[in-house]
Write an enzyme that holds these catalytic residues in place. Structure first.
Site, PDB file in Angstrom:
ATOM      1  N   ASP A  24       4.269  -2.633   3.919  1.00 27.26           N
ATOM      2  CA  ASP A  24       3.863  -2.322   2.548  1.00 27.26           C
ATOM      3  C   ASP A  24       4.728  -1.199   1.988  1.00 27.26           C
ATOM      4  O   ASP A  24       5.338  -0.428   2.741  1.00 27.26           O
ATOM      5  CB  ASP A  24       2.385  -1.918   2.512  1.00 27.26           C
ATOM      6  CG  ASP A  24       1.473  -3.080   2.889  1.00 27.26           C
ATOM      7  OD1 ASP A  24       1.839  -4.231   2.587  1.00 27.26           O
ATOM      8  OD2 ASP A  24       0.412  -2.830   3.495  1.00 27.26           O
ATOM      9  N   HIS A  44       8.235  -7.629   2.991  1.00 32.13           N
ATOM     10  CA  HIS A  44       6.912  -7.278   2.464  1.00 32.13           C
ATOM     11  C   HIS A  44       5.785  -7.952   3.243  1.00 32.13           C
ATOM     12  O   HIS A  44       4.611  -7.570   3.096  1.00 32.13           O
ATOM     13  CB  HIS A  44       6.813  -7.656   0.985  1.00 32.13           C
ATOM     14  CG  HIS A  44       6.032  -6.667   0.175  1.00 32.13           C
ATOM     15  ND1 HIS A  44       4.877  -6.075   0.639  1.00 32.13           N
ATOM     16  CD2 HIS A  44       6.238  -6.156  -1.066  1.00 32.13           C
ATOM     17  CE1 HIS A  44       4.392  -5.255  -0.284  1.00 32.13           C
ATOM     18  NE2 HIS A  44       5.207  -5.279  -1.319  1.00 32.13           N
TER      19      HIS A  44
END
Length: 549
Positions: A526, A522
């Protein structure tokens, strides 16, 4: 003091090498571990790293030129140092140019640079210290799997001293010197850091006790004195004497090439008598092996010998009912590295997983058609890899890696393919996958996977991946999540193809589907970016003809 670096022998059959590319130029600062050049051998193009530090003062073989092993490759020393004396001998083998007391340049480049400067100047004439080599760019320690020489044995240049287990593979380590093996510093099965005292080679009868003591005092991992090694030598000899004894639990000594050929031909190594040093099985032994010729003597020996003396199958452990029983298996170097890196990945990169279901009906039809072409064999995994390569070009953020001060976007696509091997897991890499056809991908994956299982992959073939694919579909696993293979930012988990009812055009029909799970870091990817990548990947797989556009 300037150090001569010679053309290394990077394979057991290499007699000359070609400098494909120099990665350093004269005047550049060199640190230990820096890649000096890429050298093309008779088997592969490999990175050649420096085991010394200083300034690159001279390049003896220019890019594109070929020269014999031990030719003068480069000179490294202090900036401005006079190297005219070293250049006077030209490209003659370094062993003839320098006395053994100063050590052959090939050894300086390969094995000796960890020796303290003080110890190097105090070595008796002709004595050479051999340290645990760095056999891959990520290797920090190695395990001696097998010693092929024992204390007191004569060693010739090019002889295989030992098999060393690194974090990626078990590799043969050959001598770049000649003399007598005077001391073994790391016993079989023991692990030690890179540059620890591995062995000492020199004239027979030389007193080397002070050298070994210096290394022990310096904190390097060493074993007991030579007397202990001499006591252990008969056990090593016993393990390599005869085929009958190796089948009773001893280690079978065979070259990696012999193991590969034997595996391809279905030959049991326990049936082959080795003609190499210490009874080692070599390529010619496998090629000349005739099972029919072995069958009769074996049967006769079995009939003549008492039943207790026959080579039995591995005994099963008897565990009485109701008793607690445990077994301890020592962790291999590969297993330690797998544990370390996956733990680092899971606990440093914030993972999340995205799952998508893909229709495989069109892919199944396309694969059947492609495989009708002569000499062509394409698997569903090959099609997934090709689709990933094309999707990564459209979504380069997936093809990235995290650094504290920046995100690195890779615009080249190198896909790593997870392969299960006996000791764990390796990830050979398909370089520039997006430029490969389906048939090229299929052939490359089969070649890499086969050599991975036979421990024949070179370290450079497992480096440089930008994305990874892991497939457990062949085991019937329909869906799973993988841990990211850092420094990649994502890994794709591929499940099995399942036949089940699906809805098409408002009707329930029988269809074939496959689950894909994308694990993302992450910090770099995204959720929406990962989802868009999976949508593109789905389109390619469900319409394989679009991969040809």
């Amino acid at each position: 003091m300037a150090i001569k670096v010679t053309m290394p022998r990077l394979s057991d059959t290499m007699t000359e090498g070609t400098v494909a590319t120099w990665l350093k130029k004269v005047g550049d600062k060199i640190s230990e571990g820096d890649i000096l050049a890429e050298i093309e051998t008779d088997k592969a193009t490999m990175e050649f790293e420096s085991f010394n530090e200083g300034t690159l003062l001279h390049i003896g073989i220019q890019a594109g030129e070929t020269a014999p092993v031990d030719s003068l490759l480069a000179i490294i020393g202090n900036e401005g140092e006079d190297i005219s004396a070293l250049l006077a001998g030209g490209d003659a083998p370094a062993a003839a140019e320098a006395p053994k007391a100063e050590a052959a340049p090939a050894v300086e480049a390969k094995t000796e640079t960890a020796a303290p400067a003080k110890a190097a100047t105090e070595l008796p004439k002709g004595v050479i210290v051999v340290t645990m080599p760095r056999l891959s760019d990520t290797m920090t320690e190695g395990t001696v799997a097998t010693w092929l020489k024992k204390v007191g044995d004569a060693v010739a240049e090019g002889d295989i001293l030992a098999e060393i287990e690194t974090d990626k593979a078990t590799m043969e380590f050959e001598s770049f010197n000649e003399g007598t093996l005077l001391y073994i510093g790391i016993q079989e099965g023991n692990t030690a850091p890179v540059d620890s005292l591995l062995a000492i080679i020199g004239p027979a009868g030389t007193d080397i006790s002070g050298i070994a003591d210096n290394y022990t005092a310096g904190g390097a991992a060493t074993a007991s004195a030579p007397a202990t090694e001499e006591k252990a030598a008969p056990a090593a000899e016993k393990a390599t004497e005869a085929v009958a004894e190796t089948s009773n639990g001893g280690r079978i000594l065979a070259s990696p090439l012999a193991k590969k050929i034997a595996s391809d031909k279905g030959i049991q190594l326990t049936q082959v008598k080795g003609s190499g040093e210490n009874g080692r099985i070599v390529k010619s032994d496998i090629e000349n092996f005739t099972p029919a010729a072995q069958a009769q003597p074996t049967a006769t020996a079995t009939a003549a010998a008492p039943k207790a003396d026959a080579a039995p199958a591995a005994p099963k452990v008897f565990v009485p009912a109701g008793e607690v029983f445990t077994e301890e298996i020592k962790n291999s170097q590969m297993r330690k590295i797998i544990a370390k890196r996956l733990a680092e990945s899971l606990f440093t990169a914030p993972h999340y997983n995205l799952v998508i279901e893909v229709s495989m009906d069109e892919a199944m039809g396309a694969r059947a058609t492609i495989n009708t072409v002569p000499d062509t064999k394409v698997s569903f995994n090959d099609m997934v890899i090709k689709a990933c390569a094309l999707a990564l070009k459209k979504h380069p953020k997936i093809n990235s890696q995290w650094k504290e001060d920046a995100i690195i976007i890779n615009h080249h696509v190198n896909i790593g393919v997870a392969v299960a091997v006996e000791d764990g897991l390796v990830v050979p890499v398909l370089k520039f996958t997006d430029a490969m056809s389906l048939s090229q991908i299929g052939a490359s994956v089969r070649d890499l996977a086969g050599r991975a299982k036979n421990k024949k992959l070179g370290p450079q073939e497992m480096e440089g991946s930008t994305f990874t694919v892991s497939n457990l579909g062949m085991f019937g696993i329909t869906e799973f999540n993988s841990i990211i293979n850092q420094p990649n930012s994502a890994i794709l988990s591929v499940g099995a193809i399942v036949e089940k009812p699906v809805v098409k055009n408002g009707q329930i029909v029988v269809g074939n589907t496959m689950m894909l799970s994308l694990a993302c870091d992450h910090r770099t990817i995204d959720g929406a970016t990962g989802a868009q990548f999976l949508q593109t990947l789905k389109q390619y797989i469900e319409s394989p003809v679009t991969m040809l556009a």
